[in-house]
Design a protein around this motif. Sequence first.
Motif, PDB file in Angstrom:
ATOM      1  N   PRO C  15       0.625  -1.141   0.090  1.00  0.00           N
ATOM      2  CA  PRO C  15      -0.038  -0.098   0.120  1.00  0.00           C
ATOM      3  C   PRO C  15       0.677   1.364  -0.044  1.00  0.00           C
ATOM      4  CG  PRO C  15      -0.982  -1.720   1.630  1.00  0.00           C
ATOM      5  CD  PRO C  15       0.467  -2.128   0.834  1.00  0.00           C
ATOM      6  N   SER C  16       2.053   1.331   0.786  1.00  0.00           N
ATOM      7  CA  SER C  16       2.776   2.480   0.570  1.00  0.00           C
ATOM      8  C   SER C  16       3.198   2.838  -0.696  1.00  0.00           C
ATOM      9  CB  SER C  16       4.165   2.170   1.464  1.00  0.00           C
ATOM     10  OG  SER C  16       3.712   2.038   2.813  1.00  0.00           O
ATOM     11  N   VAL C  17       3.309   1.797  -1.520  1.00  0.00           N
ATOM     12  CA  VAL C  17       3.882   2.129  -3.054  1.00  0.00           C
ATOM     13  C   VAL C  17       2.632   2.725  -3.792  1.00  0.00           C
ATOM     14  CG1 VAL C  17       4.958   0.936  -4.865  1.00  0.00           C
ATOM     15  CG2 VAL C  17       5.608   0.186  -2.657  1.00  0.00           C
ATOM     16  N   LEU C  18       1.589   2.186  -3.552  1.00  0.00           N
ATOM     17  CA  LEU C  18       0.639   2.825  -4.347  1.00  0.00           C
ATOM     18  C   LEU C  18       0.197   4.389  -3.820  1.00  0.00           C
ATOM     19  CD1 LEU C  18      -2.266   0.063  -4.437  1.00  0.00           C
ATOM     20  CD2 LEU C  18      -1.016   1.183  -6.165  1.00  0.00           C
ATOM     21  N   ASP C  19       0.378   4.514  -2.294  1.00  0.00           N
ATOM     22  CA  ASP C  19       0.455   5.966  -2.074  1.00  0.00           C
ATOM     23  C   ASP C  19       1.247   6.750  -2.774  1.00  0.00           C
ATOM     24  OD1 ASP C  19      -1.529   5.301  -0.379  1.00  0.00           O
ATOM     25  OD2 ASP C  19      -0.360   5.071   1.339  1.00  0.00           O
ATOM     26  N   ALA C  20       2.568   6.129  -2.984  1.00  0.00           N
ATOM     27  CA  ALA C  20       3.814   6.969  -3.397  1.00  0.00           C
ATOM     28  C   ALA C  20       3.556   7.484  -4.824  1.00  0.00           C
ATOM     29  CB  ALA C  20       5.058   6.203  -3.118  1.00  0.00           C
ATOM     30  N   LEU C  21       2.667   6.434  -5.569  1.00  0.00           N
ATOM     31  CA  LEU C  21       2.399   6.573  -6.917  1.00  0.00           C
ATOM     32  C   LEU C  21       1.225   7.811  -7.060  1.00  0.00           C
ATOM     33  CD1 LEU C  21       2.077   3.265  -8.214  1.00  0.00           C
ATOM     34  CD2 LEU C  21       3.796   4.635  -8.817  1.00  0.00           C
ATOM     35  N   HIS C  22       0.314   7.725  -6.036  1.00  0.00           N
ATOM     36  CA  HIS C  22      -0.531   9.042  -6.260  1.00  0.00           C
ATOM     37  C   HIS C  22       0.142  10.191  -5.856  1.00  0.00           C
ATOM     38  CE1 HIS C  22      -4.843   7.946  -5.952  1.00  0.00           C
ATOM     39  NE2 HIS C  22      -4.243   6.694  -5.433  1.00  0.00           N
ATOM     40  N   ASN C  23       1.170  10.348  -4.818  1.00  0.00           N
ATOM     41  CA  ASN C  23       1.810  11.347  -4.450  1.00  0.00           C
ATOM     42  C   ASN C  23       2.531  12.055  -5.633  1.00  0.00           C
ATOM     43  OD1 ASN C  23       0.664  11.215  -1.892  1.00  0.00           O
ATOM     44  ND2 ASN C  23       2.555  10.243  -1.114  1.00  0.00           N
ATOM     45  N   ALA C  24       2.905  11.085  -6.465  1.00  0.00           N
ATOM     46  CA  ALA C  24       3.966  11.586  -7.777  1.00  0.00           C
ATOM     47  C   ALA C  24       3.033  12.092  -8.626  1.00  0.00           C
ATOM     48  CB  ALA C  24       4.672  10.179  -8.225  1.00  0.00           C
ATOM     49  N   ASN C  25       1.790  11.940  -8.475  1.00  0.00           N
ATOM     50  CA  ASN C  25       0.945  12.513  -9.734  1.00  0.00           C
ATOM     51  C   ASN C  25       0.467  13.553  -9.716  1.00  0.00           C
ATOM     52  OD1 ASN C  25      -0.314  11.542 -12.019  1.00  0.00           O
ATOM     53  ND2 ASN C  25      -2.553  11.232 -10.914  1.00  0.00           N
ATOM     54  N   MET C 237       8.939   8.263 -16.182  1.00  0.00           N
ATOM     55  CA  MET C 237       9.848   7.672 -15.348  1.00  0.00           C
ATOM     56  C   MET C 237       9.474   7.947 -13.787  1.00  0.00           C
ATOM     57  SD  MET C 237      12.587   5.583 -15.113  1.00  0.00           S
ATOM     58  CE  MET C 237      13.990   6.003 -16.306  1.00  0.00           C
ATOM     59  N   ARG C 238       8.827   9.041 -13.382  1.00  0.00           N
ATOM     60  CA  ARG C 238       8.485   9.428 -12.240  1.00  0.00           C
ATOM     61  C   ARG C 238       7.933   8.429 -11.490  1.00  0.00           C
ATOM     62  NH1 ARG C 238       3.860  14.180 -12.125  1.00  0.00           N
ATOM     63  NH2 ARG C 238       3.309  14.077 -14.577  1.00  0.00           N
ATOM     64  N   TYR C 239       7.038   7.475 -12.258  1.00  0.00           N
ATOM     65  CA  TYR C 239       6.156   6.635 -11.541  1.00  0.00           C
ATOM     66  C   TYR C 239       6.978   5.268 -11.113  1.00  0.00           C
ATOM     67  CZ  TYR C 239       2.577   9.734 -13.112  1.00  0.00           C
ATOM     68  OH  TYR C 239       1.993  10.900 -13.173  1.00  0.00           O
ATOM     69  N   LEU C 240       8.201   5.123 -11.856  1.00  0.00           N
ATOM     70  CA  LEU C 240       9.192   4.111 -11.233  1.00  0.00           C
ATOM     71  C   LEU C 240       9.988   4.618 -10.136  1.00  0.00           C
ATOM     72  CD1 LEU C 240       8.909   3.160 -14.422  1.00  0.00           C
ATOM     73  CD2 LEU C 240      10.892   1.572 -13.993  1.00  0.00           C
TER      74      LEU C 240
END
Lengths: 345, 345, 345, 345
Positions: C15-25, C237-240
């Motif tokens: 879940p933390s990784v999904l959160d990070a994807l949200h934050n990068a968006n 790339m930001r999502y990686l």
Amino acid sequence: VELNFASDNSSGVHPSVLDALHNANSGYTLGYGLDLWTLQAHQVLRKQFGADAEIYLVWSGTAANVLGIKGVLMPHQSILCAETAHLYHDETGAPEAHLHAKLVPIQTHDGKLTVEMLEPHLVFRGDIHRTDPRVVSIAQSTEYGTLYTPAEIRTLADWCHAHRMLLHLDGARIANAAAALDVPLRAITTDAGVDLLSFGGTKNGLMGAEAVLYLRPGLADHFAYLHKQGMQLSSKMRYLSAQILAYFADDLWLHNARHANAMTARLAQAVGDVPGVSLTQAVAANAIFATLPPDAITALNRHAIFHTWDPLRHEVRWMTSWQTTPAEVDAFAAKIREIVPQFAA
Amino acid sequence: VELNFASDNSSGVHPSVLDALHNANSGYTLGYGLDLWTLQAHQVLRKQFGADAEIYLVWSGTAANVLGIKGVLMPHQSILCAETAHLYHDETGAPEAHLHAKLVPIQTHDGKLTVEMLEPHLVFRGDIHRTDPRVVSIAQSTEYGTLYTPAEIRTLADWCHAHRMLLHLDGARIANAAAALDVPLRAITTDAGVDLLSFGGTKNGLMGAEAVLYLRPGLADHFAYLHKQGMQLSSKMRYLSAQILAYFADDLWLHNARHANAMTARLAQAVGDVPGVSLTQAVAANAIFATLPPDAITALNRHAIFHTWDPLRHEVRWMTSWQTTPAEVDAFAAKIREIVPQFAA
Amino acid sequence: VELNFASDNSSGVHPSVLDALHNANSGYTLGYGLDLWTLQAHQVLRKQFGADAEIYLVWSGTAANVLGIKGVLMPHQSILCAETAHLYHDETGAPEAHLHAKLVPIQTHDGKLTVEMLEPHLVFRGDIHRTDPRVVSIAQSTEYGTLYTPAEIRTLADWCHAHRMLLHLDGARIANAAAALDVPLRAITTDAGVDLLSFGGTKNGLMGAEAVLYLRPGLADHFAYLHKQGMQLSSKMRYLSAQILAYFADDLWLHNARHANAMTARLAQAVGDVPGVSLTQAVAANAIFATLPPDAITALNRHAIFHTWDPLRHEVRWMTSWQTTPAEVDAFAAKIREIVPQFAA
Amino acid sequence: VELNFASDNSSGVHPSVLDALHNANSGYTLGYGLDLWTLQAHQVLRKQFGADAEIYLVWSGTAANVLGIKGVLMPHQSILCAETAHLYHDETGAPEAHLHAKLVPIQTHDGKLTVEMLEPHLVFRGDIHRTDPRVVSIAQSTEYGTLYTPAEIRTLADWCHAHRMLLHLDGARIANAAAALDVPLRAITTDAGVDLLSFGGTKNGLMGAEAVLYLRPGLADHFAYLHKQGMQLSSKMRYLSAQILAYFADDLWLHNARHANAMTARLAQAVGDVPGVSLTQAVAANAIFATLPPDAITALNRHAIFHTWDPLRHEVRWMTSWQTTPAEVDAFAAKIREIVPQFAA
């Protein structure tokens, strides 16, 4: 008279070369180039091209071009060459197949590159989404039978080196070029800054012997492996080397090339003014390029074998070799003078 | 006496072959195989290998192996072969470099594959994470000088075909095999179910001529392009073809091979019982493999050239050719009998 | 309970990784890695692996292995690896397809290489008919779930460097290895002499983010081009990068790996003594390898998903991940204890 | 306001897509596409492109282009494409690196090919010294933001099929094209005769999901292997598939594309008449190409990020996306109107 002006590789092998093969056929040797004939052949070539030359004999001119460049090219790098380069469009994609790299074709009117043509191809240098130009490849004589002067080659070489690039010279007909320019081989190669040479002998009287020559130190570090991996390391190398030895004994290369060039000059003089024959390139070495009326090509091909170079433009190529005789030239010229005007507007 | 038992490619060219090159050296031809010599050479090979054979002459045995397989292999497919296969470890990675595909090495004791060895390699067939076995490659005679019987080859071919695979035969020394088995060439190729043959002549008295032969229809659809792209389409092809013609005139191939085999048999008989010489393989064609005391190898190499096949096991290879004389064999045998026992425990 | 012990990549994304994807968006960025998230991700990885690390994020572990090695390998060079290496037989020939080079498989009993196994492969070094060994590739943890100690890696690295070779480490499960050994990531990579690392995150809770890391200066000169040419330079790339940032925030990588390892240990303890279950490898990270009676595999697969690793030996792999729960382990263990003994001899 | 008109991949991920990733993050699945999300994504794409479509999801648009073509191209065959094709010059030589084949660049004024441009490239068809044209590759919308009508695509497809060639469509921006033409996706692909499609989603609001689609049966026989070998088979495929599902739910693809196109139209209308701004291409999808005074580019880049497309001609590209707002367009237009005229002659 058998009239064949298709290519210099339609001709046979010079008798001296066959003699040399006989002479090499004695006793045992180690295979794969570890023999005395090969040692001598390397020495002979170094005498021509300089003491730093690293030399690898191969069977095929395509191989000399492709493998030679493979030794200095990574697949994200590219090659700049004339659109008419043999390398670009007469080798069934061998460069792409073996180098896995891009060739960038450049339009020319005479098969010759200039710095002005090359400059725009550096505009995206360093952009990792584009290939990185690494090699400029020229032919001497060119596929259009035209010539670079030593100074022109030097200019290209200097430009290459100023941009961390290498200059490759496809010398499939380098003998014809040197003969036409009346300079030593090294004047248009090593001394003009060429880094890498495909040395050709097959088109000028050998049975089948070409060579990759790295003319500056530090370029050939891995090539011994690529020689074998590239399927061009002959197990019975002495028979390639013997050809090279014969080629440079008594300046056979030069006599053959001068003769071929002279035959082309003779033909050009005899047909240059024929109505319907329009030369498309300056005649300089051993080939004539001309446009003819389409039906004249068909009619003429009944009497002589030659290639239609560009079917869309009705451009033909007439090529002479060490074996072409004055009588053949005169007979062909007579046919041209007889036939082509009938179809000229 | 010059003693060279290093390889059959240390020998020269049979005089008949040189004569044939002379005879081919007349007039002009079209290049790249569009000549009468090549037409005839194809006919001669079809007479040996069957009317369906598609034939492409090349200079190099490595090329015959690699390019021949390239015509039938995609890069996600793999090749099953003996770990000792020339293809696997004597070609500087040429298969991987040109096929971009995996070779799966299989351990054998005598260089020969069996169905039992192959079966386990199909266990993951169809798994897209593994390569798809497509070609089984065998050599005849093998790199260890051993032989497959026609029946053994048929068994492998049937297995291949039952599994949608092809059988490739590396025939660098196929003449020695046929001579040793006393069967026609096609008994161990076309008639035994082989799909694809690398035909070798260079090791048996030619100057340098090999061939890719597709023995069944439908396999060679694209190979004409690969021939050129693979840098193996000779512009002066007639000089390869003339060698093939000489090879089959008066059964030269068979006489040469029988002689080479006989010289090996003579050597084996003379040294098989020498203390310190342990034959590692059955002697069947033109090579002997034996382990020697390490220092015996060094001592013997002062008198005769031969290869250490496996430095870790101190295994040497002694090989004879069409050119080896009984006197050479006897002289070498005498040296072996003199030197090796000195180092035997 | 859903029982899936097939692979750590059967699990989802933390879940933390999904959160990070949200934050990068948020907002715009330049593409292809020229964004702040990527800059930060590189910094975070350099903190783990050293300031000299050159870092290139990719989507795929196969790509990290293949492209990373491509940056340092020429096609006449070869890779020494365990026969069980993922690189060798689980990537559909991707190394051969992209490197055009040979992988030399080495037999091991536990997936681990030693200097003793490597030494014989240098015996023909310098012979241009053989490939030139250039890279040793190991996996940590290995495909058998076994581990190299830091000292063992150092020994291999020293040997490589003494022989002008490079050590590549396939770190698809490097987090599990570091967690099991209780050492920092750099103890088994940079500090142990590893030259080149495939860094994996996908199997340990990321959505899909891996990296090529060159750990010593001078190895990555051309890789920026290969990154794009290799079809692994993400436009977004930001999502990686955001995944990498989440992975190292609060030691998520370590917590996930410790958990996965603990679940495997729990399973091993619960089933190690079950009649019919024979562990084939020491259990060290997050996988168990065992042979079972063939019918037991079929029966057990009705209740739980897992892979048969070696169908010929009836060897299975049971693998846990960050997502595996103690309840799932216990339920699976109960099934094993119930079913396997019924089929044991 | 942050002004970024550099590329549609500078934008983020549409919120619906992130939601879909969350929803996909439950429980275990088999990896490598053997999951229900992928099954559904394939169904959704088949609904768009026809029941015969064979579908392979990949991360990268370069991979979709290169690998898709690899499935149908042998290395002696060639690809005809516009000189401006992304495939030709924006992928760091990836096609040559992976296909080992030649791309033949064709000059166009608007990025669009016609039959008249293609015809001359068949003049040497069947000559084994030349590559064999096998694929025509077009982009829709083109790299110049221009469009083919369905009829124009059909004409190209018919020509290809009449000459045993295949038509590949690079659909990195196919959504923008379909939206601009107001036709279904299949009207410009399957129904227009396209054989092979690179389907793009990343530039139109996805995080990173593209696809290779073979639109006719019989083309994809080996691709499942190439998918993995090509380093584009995601172990956690469900997260690519979930993006595709979100993309086609509620026509997100169409709404996003229409919006992007509308923003470009708004910008074009606002700046088309500005002195110094010369549009070089008709504005049809989501990009504007224009030449500006060189100093105007520099000045404008202080306020907004965008690319200089052709530094030699001072041509810029302004691109909008699903994320571009009217306010951003208006702010950028105001800057253009303010700055460019100052530098106009």
